[in-house]
Write a protein that holds these residues in place. Structure first.
Motif, PDB file in Angstrom:
ATOM      1  N   ARG A 137       7.205   2.721   0.004  1.00 42.76           N
ATOM      2  CA  ARG A 137       8.629   2.803  -0.324  1.00 42.76           C
ATOM      3  C   ARG A 137       9.497   2.295   0.832  1.00 42.76           C
ATOM      4  O   ARG A 137      10.502   1.660   0.607  1.00 42.76           O
ATOM      5  CB  ARG A 137       9.006   4.237  -0.628  1.00 42.76           C
ATOM      6  N   GLU A 138       9.091   2.626   2.016  1.00 41.14           N
ATOM      7  CA  GLU A 138       9.848   2.195   3.194  1.00 41.14           C
ATOM      8  C   GLU A 138       9.854   0.662   3.294  1.00 41.14           C
ATOM      9  O   GLU A 138      10.870   0.062   3.645  1.00 41.14           O
ATOM     10  CB  GLU A 138       9.214   2.799   4.451  1.00 41.14           C
ATOM     11  N   ARG A 139       8.758   0.066   2.962  1.00 35.88           N
ATOM     12  CA  ARG A 139       8.640  -1.381   3.004  1.00 35.88           C
ATOM     13  C   ARG A 139       9.553  -2.022   1.957  1.00 35.88           C
ATOM     14  O   ARG A 139      10.238  -3.018   2.230  1.00 35.88           O
ATOM     15  CB  ARG A 139       7.182  -1.751   2.740  1.00 35.88           C
ATOM     16  N   ILE A 140       9.591  -1.468   0.774  1.00 38.43           N
ATOM     17  CA  ILE A 140      10.459  -1.975  -0.301  1.00 38.43           C
ATOM     18  C   ILE A 140      11.918  -1.822   0.106  1.00 38.43           C
ATOM     19  O   ILE A 140      12.729  -2.716  -0.127  1.00 38.43           O
ATOM     20  CB  ILE A 140      10.156  -1.244  -1.626  1.00 38.43           C
ATOM     21  N   ARG A 141      12.241  -0.702   0.729  1.00 35.74           N
ATOM     22  CA  ARG A 141      13.619  -0.480   1.171  1.00 35.74           C
ATOM     23  C   ARG A 141      14.022  -1.525   2.224  1.00 35.74           C
ATOM     24  O   ARG A 141      15.145  -2.027   2.206  1.00 35.74           O
ATOM     25  CB  ARG A 141      13.754   0.915   1.762  1.00 35.74           C
ATOM     26  N   ARG A 142      13.134  -1.836   3.141  1.00 37.02           N
ATOM     27  CA  ARG A 142      13.435  -2.836   4.161  1.00 37.02           C
ATOM     28  C   ARG A 142      13.660  -4.215   3.537  1.00 37.02           C
ATOM     29  O   ARG A 142      14.596  -4.917   3.884  1.00 37.02           O
ATOM     30  CB  ARG A 142      12.288  -2.913   5.176  1.00 37.02           C
ATOM     31  N   TYR A 143      12.790  -4.596   2.603  1.00 36.02           N
ATOM     32  CA  TYR A 143      12.971  -5.888   1.920  1.00 36.02           C
ATOM     33  C   TYR A 143      14.256  -5.904   1.104  1.00 36.02           C
ATOM     34  O   TYR A 143      14.963  -6.910   1.082  1.00 36.02           O
ATOM     35  CB  TYR A 143      11.768  -6.199   1.027  1.00 36.02           C
ATOM     36  N   ALA A 144      14.566  -4.814   0.460  1.00 37.81           N
ATOM     37  CA  ALA A 144      15.788  -4.720  -0.330  1.00 37.81           C
ATOM     38  C   ALA A 144      17.004  -4.830   0.596  1.00 37.81           C
ATOM     39  O   ALA A 144      17.985  -5.521   0.296  1.00 37.81           O
ATOM     40  CB  ALA A 144      15.815  -3.435  -1.128  1.00 37.81           C
ATOM     41  N   ARG A 172      17.141  -6.238   3.564  1.00 34.87           N
ATOM     42  CA  ARG A 172      17.209  -7.614   4.048  1.00 34.87           C
ATOM     43  C   ARG A 172      17.748  -8.546   2.964  1.00 34.87           C
ATOM     44  O   ARG A 172      18.538  -9.452   3.245  1.00 34.87           O
ATOM     45  CB  ARG A 172      15.836  -8.093   4.504  1.00 34.87           C
ATOM     46  N   GLY A 173      17.327  -8.348   1.740  1.00 34.15           N
ATOM     47  CA  GLY A 173      17.813  -9.172   0.623  1.00 34.15           C
ATOM     48  C   GLY A 173      19.307  -8.999   0.417  1.00 34.15           C
ATOM     49  O   GLY A 173      20.044  -9.967   0.221  1.00 34.15           O
TER      50      GLY A 173
END
Length: 112
Positions: free
Chosen positions: A2-9, A11-12
């Protein structure tokens, strides 16, 4: 995960906001880059026109001073622009189109 998805989101969203801000700076707002370039061009044209008008004004002021103070300048203007002659002189004009009075060689003085 989840933390990884949040970081990509994040950044996006950051990239999207940066792209939107860049687009707004270039093409949006009251004056876009294109508008500023047009204004620079208009300013340059206006400055050129002002310089031309100043030169014309100076030339006319100089001519006015010359006509106000110099009797020979008055006589020259009267002869060249208006085709006037002195008493006893004969004016001979040659047909030559628009250059009829502006060309001093087309006016011949004869002494009688």
């Amino acid at each position: 995960m989840r933390e990884r998805i949040r970081r990509y989101a994040f950044r996006g969203v950051l990239v999207a906001m940066s792209a939107g801000a860049a687009y707004y700076l270039l093409f949006g707002g009251v004056y876009s880059v294109l508008d500023v370039e047009d204004l620079k061009k208009q300013r340059h044209e206006a400055i050129s026109r002002i310089d031309s008008l100043i030169a014309t004004t100076d030339s006319l002021a100089q001519r006015g001073d010359s006509l106000a103070e110099d009797p020979l300048a008055i006589e020259q203007t009267a002869r060249e622009e208006y085709g006037l002659i002195r008493e006893g002189e004969v004016l001979v004009r040659f047909r030559g189109g628009e250059e009829e009075l502006s060309d001093p060689e087309s006016v011949t003085e004869l002494d009688e």
